[in-house]
Scaffold this motif. Structure first.
Motif, PDB file in Angstrom:
ATOM      1  N   PHE A   1       4.534 -59.500 -12.167  1.00  0.00           N
ATOM      2  CA  PHE A   1       4.717 -58.059 -12.334  1.00  0.00           C
ATOM      3  C   PHE A   1       5.755 -57.830 -13.435  1.00  0.00           C
ATOM      4  O   PHE A   1       6.881 -58.322 -13.347  1.00  0.00           O
ATOM      5  N   LEU A   2       5.359 -57.080 -14.464  1.00  0.00           N
ATOM      6  CA  LEU A   2       6.232 -56.858 -15.622  1.00  0.00           C
ATOM      7  C   LEU A   2       6.847 -55.465 -15.542  1.00  0.00           C
ATOM      8  O   LEU A   2       6.229 -54.473 -15.951  1.00  0.00           O
ATOM      9  N   GLU A   3       8.019 -55.413 -14.989  1.00  0.00           N
ATOM     10  CA  GLU A   3       8.708 -54.118 -14.887  1.00  0.00           C
ATOM     11  C   GLU A   3       9.298 -53.770 -16.251  1.00  0.00           C
ATOM     12  O   GLU A   3       9.702 -54.659 -17.012  1.00  0.00           O
ATOM     13  N   HIS A   4       9.337 -52.485 -16.565  1.00  0.00           N
ATOM     14  CA  HIS A   4       9.869 -52.103 -17.876  1.00  0.00           C
ATOM     15  C   HIS A   4      10.798 -50.915 -17.716  1.00  0.00           C
ATOM     16  O   HIS A   4      10.719 -50.154 -16.735  1.00  0.00           O
ATOM     17  N   HIS A   5      11.691 -50.789 -18.685  1.00  0.00           N
ATOM     18  CA  HIS A   5      12.658 -49.706 -18.654  1.00  0.00           C
ATOM     19  C   HIS A   5      12.997 -49.339 -20.088  1.00  0.00           C
ATOM     20  O   HIS A   5      13.277 -50.220 -20.909  1.00  0.00           O
ATOM     21  N   GLU A   6      12.926 -48.044 -20.382  1.00  0.00           N
ATOM     22  CA  GLU A   6      13.257 -47.546 -21.720  1.00  0.00           C
ATOM     23  C   GLU A   6      12.562 -48.342 -22.836  1.00  0.00           C
ATOM     24  O   GLU A   6      13.178 -48.808 -23.794  1.00  0.00           O
ATOM     25  N   GLY A   7      11.249 -48.531 -22.644  1.00  0.00           N
ATOM     26  CA  GLY A   7      10.454 -49.122 -23.725  1.00  0.00           C
ATOM     27  C   GLY A   7      10.577 -50.625 -23.885  1.00  0.00           C
ATOM     28  O   GLY A   7      10.157 -51.177 -24.903  1.00  0.00           O
ATOM     29  N   GLU A   8      11.136 -51.309 -22.875  1.00  0.00           N
ATOM     30  CA  GLU A   8      11.209 -52.775 -22.951  1.00  0.00           C
ATOM     31  C   GLU A   8      10.943 -53.372 -21.581  1.00  0.00           C
ATOM     32  O   GLU A   8      11.313 -52.781 -20.562  1.00  0.00           O
ATOM     33  N   ILE A   9      10.314 -54.544 -21.592  1.00  0.00           N
ATOM     34  CA  ILE A   9      10.152 -55.247 -20.322  1.00  0.00           C
ATOM     35  C   ILE A   9      11.526 -55.766 -19.908  1.00  0.00           C
ATOM     36  O   ILE A   9      12.275 -56.292 -20.742  1.00  0.00           O
TER      37      ILE A   9
ATOM     38  N   ASP B   1      -3.879 -66.418  -7.019  1.00  0.00           N
ATOM     39  CA  ASP B   1      -3.406 -66.942  -5.729  1.00  0.00           C
ATOM     40  C   ASP B   1      -1.890 -66.820  -5.590  1.00  0.00           C
ATOM     41  O   ASP B   1      -1.329 -67.107  -4.538  1.00  0.00           O
ATOM     42  N   THR B   2      -1.221 -66.376  -6.683  1.00  0.00           N
ATOM     43  CA  THR B   2       0.240 -66.267  -6.642  1.00  0.00           C
ATOM     44  C   THR B   2       0.651 -64.998  -7.402  1.00  0.00           C
ATOM     45  O   THR B   2       0.151 -64.763  -8.502  1.00  0.00           O
ATOM     46  N   VAL B   3       1.528 -64.209  -6.806  1.00  0.00           N
ATOM     47  CA  VAL B   3       2.029 -63.009  -7.480  1.00  0.00           C
ATOM     48  C   VAL B   3       3.554 -63.031  -7.399  1.00  0.00           C
ATOM     49  O   VAL B   3       4.126 -63.152  -6.307  1.00  0.00           O
ATOM     50  N   LEU B   4       4.202 -62.934  -8.573  1.00  0.00           N
ATOM     51  CA  LEU B   4       5.657 -63.102  -8.643  1.00  0.00           C
ATOM     52  C   LEU B   4       6.346 -61.824  -9.137  1.00  0.00           C
ATOM     53  O   LEU B   4       5.826 -61.136 -10.020  1.00  0.00           O
ATOM     54  N   PHE B   5       7.518 -61.580  -8.584  1.00  0.00           N
ATOM     55  CA  PHE B   5       8.285 -60.376  -8.922  1.00  0.00           C
ATOM     56  C   PHE B   5       9.745 -60.748  -9.150  1.00  0.00           C
ATOM     57  O   PHE B   5      10.296 -61.579  -8.429  1.00  0.00           O
ATOM     58  N   GLY B   6      10.395 -60.091 -10.131  1.00  0.00           N
ATOM     59  CA  GLY B   6      11.850 -60.174 -10.263  1.00  0.00           C
ATOM     60  C   GLY B   6      12.453 -59.043  -9.438  1.00  0.00           C
ATOM     61  O   GLY B   6      11.924 -57.930  -9.439  1.00  0.00           O
TER      62      GLY B   6
ATOM     63  N   VAL C   1      20.610 -74.406   0.254  1.00  0.00           N
ATOM     64  CA  VAL C   1      19.366 -73.894  -0.331  1.00  0.00           C
ATOM     65  C   VAL C   1      18.218 -74.528   0.455  1.00  0.00           C
ATOM     66  O   VAL C   1      18.157 -75.754   0.588  1.00  0.00           O
ATOM     67  N   VAL C   2      17.353 -73.704   1.003  1.00  0.00           N
ATOM     68  CA  VAL C   2      16.259 -74.242   1.814  1.00  0.00           C
ATOM     69  C   VAL C   2      14.935 -74.128   1.045  1.00  0.00           C
ATOM     70  O   VAL C   2      14.763 -73.255   0.191  1.00  0.00           O
ATOM     71  N   ASP C   3      14.031 -75.055   1.351  1.00  0.00           N
ATOM     72  CA  ASP C   3      12.679 -75.000   0.798  1.00  0.00           C
ATOM     73  C   ASP C   3      11.840 -74.063   1.654  1.00  0.00           C
ATOM     74  O   ASP C   3      11.908 -74.125   2.882  1.00  0.00           O
ATOM     75  N   VAL C   4      11.080 -73.210   1.022  1.00  0.00           N
ATOM     76  CA  VAL C   4      10.191 -72.328   1.781  1.00  0.00           C
ATOM     77  C   VAL C   4       8.786 -72.425   1.183  1.00  0.00           C
ATOM     78  O   VAL C   4       8.612 -72.728   0.006  1.00  0.00           O
ATOM     79  N   GLY C   5       7.787 -72.182   2.037  1.00  0.00           N
ATOM     80  CA  GLY C   5       6.409 -72.273   1.563  1.00  0.00           C
ATOM     81  C   GLY C   5       5.593 -71.092   2.049  1.00  0.00           C
ATOM     82  O   GLY C   5       6.127 -70.118   2.604  1.00  0.00           O
ATOM     83  N   TRP C   6       4.307 -71.172   1.830  1.00  0.00           N
ATOM     84  CA  TRP C   6       3.386 -70.125   2.230  1.00  0.00           C
ATOM     85  C   TRP C   6       2.266 -70.785   3.028  1.00  0.00           C
ATOM     86  O   TRP C   6       1.874 -71.925   2.736  1.00  0.00           O
ATOM     87  N   THR C   7       1.754 -70.090   4.013  1.00  0.00           N
ATOM     88  CA  THR C   7       0.674 -70.680   4.806  1.00  0.00           C
ATOM     89  C   THR C   7      -0.679 -70.092   4.415  1.00  0.00           C
ATOM     90  O   THR C   7      -1.704 -70.488   4.985  1.00  0.00           O
ATOM     91  N   SER C   8      -0.678 -69.115   3.514  1.00  0.00           N
ATOM     92  CA  SER C   8      -1.953 -68.514   3.121  1.00  0.00           C
ATOM     93  C   SER C   8      -1.841 -68.027   1.682  1.00  0.00           C
ATOM     94  O   SER C   8      -0.756 -68.021   1.096  1.00  0.00           O
ATOM     95  N   GLU C   9      -2.943 -67.615   1.133  1.00  0.00           N
ATOM     96  CA  GLU C   9      -2.974 -67.036  -0.219  1.00  0.00           C
ATOM     97  C   GLU C   9      -3.488 -65.608  -0.119  1.00  0.00           C
ATOM     98  O   GLU C   9      -4.278 -65.327   0.783  1.00  0.00           O
ATOM     99  N   PRO C  10      -3.052 -64.763  -1.067  1.00  0.00           N
ATOM    100  CA  PRO C  10      -2.122 -65.030  -2.156  1.00  0.00           C
ATOM    101  C   PRO C  10      -0.691 -65.194  -1.668  1.00  0.00           C
ATOM    102  O   PRO C  10      -0.308 -64.634  -0.641  1.00  0.00           O
ATOM    103  N   ARG C  11       0.062 -65.974  -2.447  1.00  0.00           N
ATOM    104  CA  ARG C  11       1.472 -66.196  -2.129  1.00  0.00           C
ATOM    105  C   ARG C  11       2.291 -65.218  -2.957  1.00  0.00           C
ATOM    106  O   ARG C  11       2.143 -65.163  -4.175  1.00  0.00           O
ATOM    107  N   LEU C  12       3.133 -64.464  -2.290  1.00  0.00           N
ATOM    108  CA  LEU C  12       3.964 -63.495  -3.016  1.00  0.00           C
ATOM    109  C   LEU C  12       5.414 -63.975  -2.989  1.00  0.00           C
ATOM    110  O   LEU C  12       5.875 -64.507  -1.980  1.00  0.00           O
ATOM    111  N   ALA C  13       6.108 -63.767  -4.091  1.00  0.00           N
ATOM    112  CA  ALA C  13       7.510 -64.207  -4.155  1.00  0.00           C
ATOM    113  C   ALA C  13       8.340 -63.211  -4.953  1.00  0.00           C
ATOM    114  O   ALA C  13       7.911 -62.710  -5.982  1.00  0.00           O
ATOM    115  N   LEU C  14       9.533 -62.939  -4.434  1.00  0.00           N
ATOM    116  CA  LEU C  14      10.480 -62.029  -5.093  1.00  0.00           C
ATOM    117  C   LEU C  14      11.729 -62.844  -5.411  1.00  0.00           C
ATOM    118  O   LEU C  14      12.309 -63.468  -4.513  1.00  0.00           O
TER     119      LEU C  14
END
Ligand SMILES: Cc1cc2nc3c(=O)[nH]c(=O)nc-3n(C[C@H](O)[C@H](O)[C@H](O)COP(=O)(O)OP(=O)(O)OC[C@H]3O[C@@H](n4cnc5c(N)ncnc54)[C@H](O)[C@@H]3O)c2cc1C
Length: 319
Positions: A6-14, A86-91, A137-150
């Protein structure tokens, strides 16, 4: 791993945070696309291409002008279904957090939150999440798809690749319930200079400044260095400086090239937000302050004397 960022943008820039997530996803290889949503945003696709996206989906519609999450949930849910991501990533941001959780609910998908890194391990995606007051710091996973991460702000730096992205417009079909909310007003923070997320130099202040007015001299030093001012929670809670500037476990994670900590003890909850900085300089009058255990350069002294002198020297050096 067909991945959508996901490409968030602000004031004309990503925003830098989205470009950082894009760079990290591209570094793992595979097919990485970005999605831009808004009104009049197609021109930003080139910037995404220059930072690692091979394709950019553009949902350009006046109905997407306000930064509201639900219409974007419609757009991303349709994209995931049509293109098979299968994967969607967000900042991390207020909008991204609302959008990611809305999308997780819509797709009945798993969302890992507050990650600071991720990797491919044995063909599986593994996320890294700080836990127990960021002491492990722990490892985390997903049990299904799509996998979402923030991902936490500042987890990754943008990496210009000089590439170009194919651009594909996507139709915008919004559910009635998704357009029920209206943006009545948006207020923008008034500031000059970079934000603490974007700054190469951060001058941070803590209780050792003695009083709220102490931030005036930090602002002068930050201005001389072309940087931004940050704060500890102790002074934010005391009302000395705005929450937007708080660095740490319950604030922002930053990774400037230079972090100058002024009158900050170095509590673990502060350290976790700034330990990724390139060079850490600490000024503290207590030689036993914990910050001296992890800074690169420590100065035992009084901030009220040293900071104005430092500003003078920087100004003189810069002419
Ligand atoms: C759940 C939880 C979450 C938290 N989240 C955060 C967070 O996100 N961010 C955060 O920052 N904190 C957070 N805290 C608070 C954290 O534990 C500390 O209390 C806080 O970081 C201390 O802020 P400080 O360094 O400004 O103040 P202090 O710990 O009081 O340190 C002030 C320092 O200034 C020095 N000093 C005093 N006078 C001078 C002088 N004239 N010149 C030079 N040095 C001087 C002192 O020697 C001292 O080391 C959290 C705490 C909890 C429990």
């Amino acid at each position: 791993m067909p991945t959508l960022v996901f490409l968030e943008h602000h004031e004309g820039e990503i925003v830098r945070n989205s470009l950082g997530v894009l760079a990290k996803a591209a570094s793992l290889g595979g097919d990485v696309a970005g999605v831009l949503t808004g009104s009049g945003v197609a021109g930003l696709a080139a910037q995404a291409g220059e930072h690692g996206a091979s394709r950019v989906y553009v949902a350009d519609d006046p109905a997407l002008e306000a930064p509201l999450p639900q219409p974007r949930v419609d757009v991303l849910a349709a994209l995931v279904a049509d293109k098979g991501f299968d994967t969607v990533l967000f900042g991390q941001s207020v909008l991204a957090a609302d959008l990611a959780s809305g999308l997780a609910a819509r797709l009945d998908a798993g969302l890992n939150w507050d990650l600071t890194d991720f990797e491919q391990r044995d063909g599986k995606l593994v996320g890294k999440r700080p836990a127990l007051a960021d002491s492990v710091v722990v490892d985390v996973g997903w049990t299904s798809e799509p996998r979402l991460a923030l991902f936490r702000t500042g987890s990754f730096d943008p990496v210009p690749t000089g590439g170009t992205a194919e651009v594909e417009e996507v139709p915008v079909q919004l559910e009635d319930f998704s357009i029920a909310a209206r943006m009545l007003e948006q207020a923008h923070e008034q500031r000059s200079g970079p934000s603490i997320e974007d700054a190469d130099v951060i001058v941070a202040g803590g209780r050792g400044l003695g009083k709220p007015e102490g931030f005036g001299m930090l602002e002068e030093l930050a201005e001389a260095l072309g940087g931004a001012v940050a704060a500890t929670r102790a002074v934010v809670d005391a009302g000395w400086y705005p929450y937007l500037a708080q660095v740490g476990q319950t604030g922002k994670t930053v990774s400037p090239k230079l972090y100058i900590a002024c009158g900050i003890s170095g509590a673990i909850q502060h350290k976790v937000g700034m330990q990724g900085s390139g060079t850490i300089v600490a000024i503290n009058k207590d030689p036993n302050a914990p910050i001296f255990e992890f800074c690169d350069l420590g100065i035992v002294g009084d901030v009220t004397e040293l900071v104005p002198k430092l500003t003078e020297l920087v100004r003189a050096r810069r002419g």
